[in-house]
Design an enzyme around this catalytic site. Structure first.
Site, PDB file in Angstrom:
ATOM      1  N   MET A   1      15.175  81.911  67.094  1.00 23.23           N
ATOM      2  CA  MET A   1      14.963  83.105  66.276  1.00 23.23           C
ATOM      3  C   MET A   1      15.217  82.782  64.805  1.00 23.23           C
ATOM      4  SD  MET A   1      16.110  86.320  68.591  1.00 23.23           S
ATOM      5  CE  MET A   1      17.857  86.185  68.301  1.00 23.23           C
ATOM      6  N   GLY A   2      15.215  81.486  64.458  1.00 26.64           N
ATOM      7  CA  GLY A   2      15.442  81.103  63.071  1.00 26.64           C
ATOM      8  C   GLY A   2      16.908  81.214  62.693  1.00 26.64           C
TER       9      GLY A   2
ATOM     10  N   LEU B   1      18.523  78.833  61.249  1.00 30.43           N
ATOM     11  CA  LEU B   1      18.838  77.606  61.982  1.00 30.43           C
ATOM     12  C   LEU B   1      20.152  76.982  61.529  1.00 30.43           C
ATOM     13  CD1 LEU B   1      15.273  76.005  62.043  1.00 30.43           C
ATOM     14  CD2 LEU B   1      16.343  77.513  63.730  1.00 30.43           C
TER      15      LEU B   1
ATOM     16  N   GLN C   1      21.420  82.995  79.726  1.00 27.37           N
ATOM     17  CA  GLN C   1      19.986  82.933  79.412  1.00 27.37           C
ATOM     18  C   GLN C   1      19.339  81.769  80.161  1.00 27.37           C
ATOM     19  OE1 GLN C   1      18.309  83.463  75.314  1.00 27.37           O
ATOM     20  NE2 GLN C   1      18.316  81.245  75.271  1.00 27.37           N
TER      21      GLN C   1
ATOM     22  N   GLY D   1      23.307  73.607  65.822  1.00 30.59           N
ATOM     23  CA  GLY D   1      23.026  73.796  67.254  1.00 30.59           C
ATOM     24  C   GLY D   1      21.527  73.732  67.512  1.00 30.59           C
ATOM     25  N   HIS D   2      20.767  74.458  66.698  1.00 32.91           N
ATOM     26  CA  HIS D   2      19.304  74.405  66.823  1.00 32.91           C
ATOM     27  C   HIS D   2      18.793  72.984  66.556  1.00 32.91           C
ATOM     28  CE1 HIS D   2      19.839  78.757  65.452  1.00 32.91           C
ATOM     29  NE2 HIS D   2      19.203  78.900  66.594  1.00 32.91           N
TER      30      HIS D   2
ATOM     31  N   SER E   1      26.579  79.646  65.711  1.00 27.00           N
ATOM     32  CA  SER E   1      25.721  80.784  66.040  1.00 27.00           C
ATOM     33  C   SER E   1      25.151  81.340  64.750  1.00 27.00           C
ATOM     34  CB  SER E   1      26.549  81.868  66.736  1.00 27.00           C
ATOM     35  OG  SER E   1      25.843  83.101  66.717  1.00 27.00           O
TER      36      SER E   1
ATOM     37  N   VAL F   1      26.958  72.952  70.390  1.00 25.61           N
ATOM     38  CA  VAL F   1      27.406  72.327  69.136  1.00 25.61           C
ATOM     39  C   VAL F   1      28.410  73.266  68.476  1.00 25.61           C
ATOM     40  CG1 VAL F   1      26.689  71.458  66.883  1.00 25.61           C
ATOM     41  CG2 VAL F   1      25.226  71.107  68.882  1.00 25.61           C
TER      42      VAL F   1
HETATM   43  P1  AMP Z   1      18.661  81.583  68.959  1.00 28.02           P
HETATM   44  O1  AMP Z   1      17.976  81.244  67.685  1.00 28.02           O
HETATM   45  O2  AMP Z   1      20.039  82.120  68.784  1.00 28.02           O
HETATM   46  O3  AMP Z   1      17.801  82.388  69.902  1.00 28.02           O
HETATM   47  O4  AMP Z   1      18.885  80.201  69.699  1.00 28.02           O
HETATM   48  C1  AMP Z   1      17.812  79.338  69.962  1.00 28.02           C
HETATM   49  C2  AMP Z   1      18.275  78.242  70.882  1.00 28.02           C
HETATM   50  O5  AMP Z   1      19.335  77.517  70.257  1.00 28.02           O
HETATM   51  C3  AMP Z   1      18.832  78.779  72.210  1.00 28.02           C
HETATM   52  O6  AMP Z   1      18.378  77.949  73.269  1.00 28.02           O
HETATM   53  C4  AMP Z   1      20.311  78.649  72.019  1.00 28.02           C
HETATM   54  O7  AMP Z   1      21.024  78.476  73.226  1.00 28.02           O
HETATM   55  C5  AMP Z   1      20.402  77.413  71.164  1.00 28.02           C
HETATM   56  N1  AMP Z   1      21.686  77.381  70.463  1.00 28.02           N
HETATM   57  C6  AMP Z   1      22.230  78.366  69.699  1.00 28.02           C
HETATM   58  N2  AMP Z   1      23.449  78.014  69.276  1.00 28.02           N
HETATM   59  C7  AMP Z   1      23.710  76.786  69.785  1.00 28.02           C
HETATM   60  C8  AMP Z   1      24.805  75.894  69.714  1.00 28.02           C
HETATM   61  N3  AMP Z   1      25.915  76.188  69.033  1.00 28.02           N
HETATM   62  N4  AMP Z   1      24.717  74.708  70.369  1.00 28.02           N
HETATM   63  C9  AMP Z   1      23.590  74.413  71.079  1.00 28.02           C
HETATM   64  N5  AMP Z   1      22.514  75.198  71.177  1.00 28.02           N
HETATM   65  C10 AMP Z   1      22.573  76.374  70.547  1.00 28.02           C
END
Ligand code: AMP
Length: 280
Positions: free
Chosen positions: A30-31, A33, A153, A36-37, A185, A176
């Site tokens: 969802m951007g 970034l 999820q 983690g992303h 996050s 991460v």
């Molecule tokens: P989101 O943009 O929050 O929808 O996340 C997109 C993807 O990034 C999802 O698969 C999340 O699980 C992953 N993601 C988000 N935060 C982390 C993190 N801290 N470590 C690893 N993956 C992450």
């Protein structure tokens, strides 16, 4: 790097990449970034010859009183990061492209969708499963990359992929964290300095659980109590759930064993944060 905004064009691009013998990887986001992303992008780059990152703040996974309209949108920084990582395509559709007028089809992963975050966020996983199914249909990836950060999820999507025979391999990447332990996050940017400090209680609670498990404790009731005791050290943080569940079904376990999911969710101020540990 190309920016693609329509499903039709993404389909053409993916088909051409496959015809050129490439493995197509998709990283849905969802951007806003963060590292983690980026770890997902790197895993995809390492395993796939053609990498698509999607950026779409999906309206159907937000509840009416949630942060859809204020969710951070940081296009310039995101596209610069993705370019630097060597991502081939950003798929950034409009809401109308993903949900054209008249669209009424949703993906419901019955049961699983009502557990953990699905219990506190009714409709959330229906929105997630629907948009990911649509992204799979549009990008036709060989592999798709998700973070263990959103462990429930992952369970919902694994079930969906199995049930619908979707020809895609899900790759789950480790959480991460910031150097002090806070799981990265996009929502961390909502936290005030004081809330940022309080938010550490999520990873501290999981550390306490990990310590107890390494000391031989396996009773879910006991481990959940240990996590709640850790949360009690930050009374301003409101616990949403503390659970020990089977990672496949998201149903509670009595004893934790290798592969079980210990997950927490809590409100720090108005920001809802999640974290988890897969035992073993
Ligand atoms: P989101 O943009 O929050 O929808 O996340 C997109 C993807 O990034 C999802 O698969 C999340 O699980 C992953 N993601 C988000 N935060 C982390 C993190 N801290 N470590 C690893 N993956 C992450």
């Amino acid at each position: 790097m190309q920016v693609i905004r329509t499903v039709a064009e993404l389909r053409r691009w993916s088909r051409a990449a496959k015809q050129a013998g490439k493995i197509v990887g998709l990283v849905p986001t969802m951007g806003a970034l963060h590292e983690g992303h980026i770890s997902l992008m790197r895993a995809a780059k390492a395993q796939c010859g053609a990498v698509i990152a999607s950026i779409f703040v999906n309206p159907t996974q937000f509840g009416p009183n949630e942060d859809f309209s204020k969710y951070p949108r940081t296009w310039d920084a995101d596209s610069a990061l993705l370019e630097a990582e060597g991502v081939d395509v950003i798929f950034a559709p409009t809401p109308e492209e993903m949900y054209p007028a008249g669209a009424v089809t949703f993906v419901e992963v019955a049961g699983l969708s009502e557990r953990l975050d699905g219990a506190s966020r009714p409709g959330h996983f229906r929105g997630v499963a629907t948009v990911v199914a649509k992204l799979f249909a549009a990008a036709d990836p060989d592999r798709a990359y998700f973070g263990q950060k959103d462990a429930a999820q992952v369970a919902v999507l694994r079930r969906m992929v199995a049930d619908l025979y979707l020809p895609v391999e899900l790759v789950v990447c480790p959480i991460v964290r910031e150097p002090d332990g806070l799981a990265m996050s996009s929502r961390n940017r909502y936290l005030s300095p004081e809330e940022r400090r309080q938010a550490l209680v999520l990873s501290r609670a999981l550390d306490a659980v990990r310590l107890a498990v390494s000391g031989g404790e396996s009773s879910a009731v006991a481990l959940i109590a240990i996590a709640h005791a850790a949360f009690a050290s930050e009374p301003a943080v409101r616990v949403d759930y503390v659970v020990a569940v089977d990672w496949g079904t998201l149903l509670p376990v009595e004893q934790v064993a290798e592969g079980a999911l210990f997950a927490v969710a809590a409100y720090v101020g108005t920001t809802r944060l999640i974290d988890n540990w897969i035992i073993g």
